[in-house]
Design a protein around this motif. Structure first.
Motif, short mmCIF file in Angstrom:
data_model
loop_
_atom_site.label_atom_id
_atom_site.label_comp_id
_atom_site.label_asym_id
_atom_site.label_seq_id
_atom_site.Cartn_x
_atom_site.Cartn_y
_atom_site.Cartn_z
N CYS A 30 0.86 -1.17 0.00
CA CYS A 30 0.00 0.00 0.00
C CYS A 30 0.90 1.22 0.00
N GLY A 31 0.88 1.93 -1.10
CA GLY A 31 1.68 3.14 -1.23
C GLY A 31 0.93 4.32 -0.66
N CYS A 32 1.64 5.11 0.13
CA CYS A 32 0.99 6.25 0.77
C CYS A 32 2.02 7.37 0.94
N ARG A 33 1.53 8.55 1.24
CA ARG A 33 2.45 9.66 1.51
C ARG A 33 2.65 9.86 3.00
N ASP A 34 1.74 9.34 3.81
CA ASP A 34 1.82 9.49 5.26
C ASP A 34 1.63 8.12 5.90
N GLU A 35 2.74 7.45 6.19
CA GLU A 35 2.67 6.09 6.71
C GLU A 35 1.98 6.00 8.07
N LYS A 36 2.19 6.98 8.91
CA LYS A 36 1.57 6.97 10.25
C LYS A 36 0.04 7.00 10.13
N ARG A 37 -0.45 7.85 9.26
CA ARG A 37 -1.90 7.95 9.05
C ARG A 37 -2.44 6.66 8.40
N ALA A 38 -1.69 6.14 7.43
CA ALA A 38 -2.13 4.94 6.74
C ALA A 38 -2.21 3.74 7.68
N LYS A 39 -1.31 3.65 8.65
CA LYS A 39 -1.33 2.54 9.61
C LYS A 39 -2.64 2.49 10.38
N LYS A 40 -3.25 3.66 10.60
CA LYS A 40 -4.53 3.70 11.30
C LYS A 40 -5.63 3.02 10.48
N PHE A 41 -5.54 3.15 9.17
CA PHE A 41 -6.54 2.53 8.29
C PHE A 41 -6.22 1.06 8.04
N ILE A 42 -4.96 0.76 7.77
CA ILE A 42 -4.57 -0.59 7.36
C ILE A 42 -4.48 -1.56 8.53
N GLY A 43 -3.90 -1.12 9.63
CA GLY A 43 -3.68 -2.03 10.75
C GLY A 43 -2.61 -3.04 10.41
N LYS A 44 -2.71 -4.24 10.97
CA LYS A 44 -1.73 -5.29 10.69
C LYS A 44 -2.40 -6.38 9.88
N LEU A 45 -1.86 -6.60 8.71
CA LEU A 45 -2.36 -7.65 7.82
C LEU A 45 -1.17 -8.52 7.39
N GLU A 46 -1.44 -9.77 7.16
CA GLU A 46 -0.39 -10.74 6.87
C GLU A 46 0.44 -10.40 5.63
N LYS A 47 -0.22 -10.08 4.53
CA LYS A 47 0.48 -9.89 3.25
C LYS A 47 0.74 -8.43 2.91
N VAL A 48 0.32 -7.53 3.76
CA VAL A 48 0.34 -6.10 3.43
C VAL A 48 1.47 -5.38 4.14
N ARG A 49 2.16 -4.53 3.38
CA ARG A 49 3.11 -3.62 4.00
C ARG A 49 2.93 -2.24 3.40
N LEU A 50 3.24 -1.25 4.18
CA LEU A 50 3.14 0.14 3.75
C LEU A 50 4.48 0.62 3.24
N GLU A 51 4.43 1.44 2.20
CA GLU A 51 5.64 2.09 1.69
C GLU A 51 5.28 3.49 1.27
N LYS A 52 6.21 4.39 1.51
CA LYS A 52 6.01 5.77 1.09
C LYS A 52 6.23 5.84 -0.42
N ILE A 53 5.19 6.20 -1.14
CA ILE A 53 5.25 6.34 -2.60
C ILE A 53 4.54 7.64 -2.97
N ASP A 54 5.20 8.44 -3.76
CA ASP A 54 4.64 9.73 -4.19
C ASP A 54 3.83 9.53 -5.46
N ALA A 55 2.52 9.60 -5.35
CA ALA A 55 1.62 9.38 -6.49
C ALA A 55 1.72 10.47 -7.54
N SER A 56 2.39 11.57 -7.22
CA SER A 56 2.55 12.64 -8.20
C SER A 56 3.84 12.47 -9.01
#
Length: 102
Positions: A30-56
């Motif tokens: 899951c690419g996001c610009r704000d990992e801290k905020r994204a963790k609130k939505f995503i939580g902990k999932l087995e196959k999912v990891r967050l990475e900072k990716i600039d969609a622009s």
């Protein structure tokens, strides 16, 4: 199957949670610009990891997307064309959930 989701808010997190249960899916980023905020939505999932990716930034998306089978665009509509272009350049399948009526 490896999936890259751009946009990890309310919509992207629901998609990630559903795909996390799919046996055909091996990895989800899951690419996001704000990992801290994204963790609130995503939580902990087995196959999912967050990475900072600039969609622009099309080039940064292309570099990441080359390793994935599908890009799911659940980001803001203003990034649609950049993410679509990145998908084409990376040779990825593309799913766009956003629209822009302007």
């Amino acid at each position: 199957m490896k999936i890259l989701i751009l946009g990890s808010g309310a919509v992207g997190s629901v998609i990630a949670k559903c795909l996390d249960k799919d046996k055909k899916v091996s990895e989800i980023v899951c690419g996001c610009r704000d990992e801290k905020r994204a963790k609130k939505f995503i939580g902990k999932l087995e196959k999912v990891r967050l990475e900072k990716i600039d969609a622009s930034n099309t080039n940064s998306i292309v570099k990441k997307a080359k390793d994935y089978d599908v890009i799911v665009n659940s980001s803001l509509p203003r990034f649609n064309l950049k993410i679509m272009e990145a998908s084409l350049r990376a040779g990825c399948n593309y799913l766009d959930l956003a629209s822009d009526l302007a």
